[in-house]
Design a protein around this motif. Structure first.
Motif, mmCIF file in Angstrom:
data_model
loop_
_atom_site.group_PDB
_atom_site.id
_atom_site.type_symbol
_atom_site.label_atom_id
_atom_site.label_comp_id
_atom_site.label_asym_id
_atom_site.label_seq_id
_atom_site.Cartn_x
_atom_site.Cartn_y
_atom_site.Cartn_z
ATOM 1 N N GLN A 1 -18.138 5.965 9.406
ATOM 2 C CA GLN A 1 -17.586 6.055 8.019
ATOM 3 C C GLN A 1 -16.103 6.131 7.781
ATOM 4 O OE1 GLN A 1 -20.163 9.091 6.787
ATOM 5 N NE2 GLN A 1 -22.195 7.838 6.398
ATOM 6 N N ASP A 2 -15.599 6.552 8.887
ATOM 7 C CA ASP A 2 -14.168 7.009 8.457
ATOM 8 C C ASP A 2 -13.413 5.613 8.630
ATOM 9 O OD1 ASP A 2 -14.539 9.697 8.544
ATOM 10 O OD2 ASP A 2 -14.095 9.780 10.684
ATOM 11 N N GLN B 1 -10.157 6.684 4.095
ATOM 12 C CA GLN B 1 -10.791 5.569 4.963
ATOM 13 C C GLN B 1 -9.839 4.658 5.791
ATOM 14 O OE1 GLN B 1 -14.041 3.249 3.170
ATOM 15 N NE2 GLN B 1 -15.399 4.016 4.998
ATOM 16 N N THR B 2 -9.993 4.551 6.853
ATOM 17 C CA THR B 2 -9.107 3.508 7.897
ATOM 18 C C THR B 2 -9.865 2.177 7.379
ATOM 19 O OG1 THR B 2 -8.687 5.281 9.247
ATOM 20 C CG2 THR B 2 -8.487 2.885 10.175
ATOM 21 N N VAL B 3 -8.943 1.390 6.833
ATOM 22 C CA VAL B 3 -9.414 0.011 6.683
ATOM 23 C C VAL B 3 -8.715 -1.036 7.584
ATOM 24 C CG1 VAL B 3 -9.298 -1.713 4.860
ATOM 25 C CG2 VAL B 3 -9.471 0.608 4.066
ATOM 26 N N PHE C 1 -4.735 0.191 7.772
ATOM 27 C CA PHE C 1 -4.255 0.957 6.809
ATOM 28 C C PHE C 1 -5.087 2.052 6.474
ATOM 29 C CE2 PHE C 1 -5.820 -2.413 4.173
ATOM 30 C CZ PHE C 1 -6.065 -1.741 2.926
ATOM 31 N N THR C 2 -4.400 3.073 5.705
ATOM 32 C CA THR C 2 -5.387 4.132 5.186
ATOM 33 C C THR C 2 -5.411 3.910 3.644
ATOM 34 O OG1 THR C 2 -4.361 5.617 7.130
ATOM 35 C CG2 THR C 2 -5.470 6.662 4.946
ATOM 36 N N ALA C 3 -7.001 3.921 3.328
ATOM 37 C CA ALA C 3 -6.920 3.512 1.875
ATOM 38 C C ALA C 3 -6.437 4.814 1.046
ATOM 39 C CB ALA C 3 -8.519 3.737 1.629
#
Length: 146
Positions: free
Chosen positions: A22-23, A48-50, A118-120
């Protein structure tokens, strides 16, 4: 007792894997030679990491039908940004020094793909576009962070 410990270990690993999954979210979006993305909405969770992969499923070269994926800051006017971007050919149609871009992929041509991680950002709705000249009018969508 060993059986109980084994079961507890399995449950711990299962819940840890779920939390890790989920991360991080993996998203693939396609652009084609008709100036279209196959997704007009993407939903993720804040923080979240995208891992986003852009695939150009067309055949035309980058110079004629290049595509990128650009996530804009909240409130950025797409038309104004697109006009600025059209003057930035030397930088993949991303204006140098702009603060209106959260993240962007490389510009690619037919048959190519590129991936960014990237990080959301914080919760909210953001616009994404292709910033190749004129494409932003059709190649756009909403990046929804919950």
């Amino acid at each position: 007792m060993r059986l109980l410990l084994s079961i507890l270990t399995i449950f711990t690993l299962a819940f840890t894997s779920t939390a890790t999954a989920q991360d991080k979210v993996e998203i693939t979006i396609e652009g084609n030679d008709r100036m279209q993305f196959n997704l007009n909405e993407i939903k993720v969770e804040a923080g979240q990491t995208v891992v986003l992969t852009l695939k150009h499923v067309g055949k035309l070269p980058k110079a004629a039908m290049g595509h990128n994926w650009v996530l804009l800051t909240k409130g950025t006017d797409i038309n104004t940004f697109g006009a600025e971007a059209s003057k930035a050919a030397d930088n993949g149609y991303i204006p140098k020094g702009t603060e209106k871009v959260i993240v962007a992929t490389d510009l690619i041509g037919g048959g190519q793909e590129t991936t960014i991680e990237f990080t959301a950002p914080e919760k909210g709705t953001y616009d994404y576009i292709c910033s190749f000249p004129g494409h932003y009018a059709m190649m756009k969508g909403k990046f929804i962070v919950e």
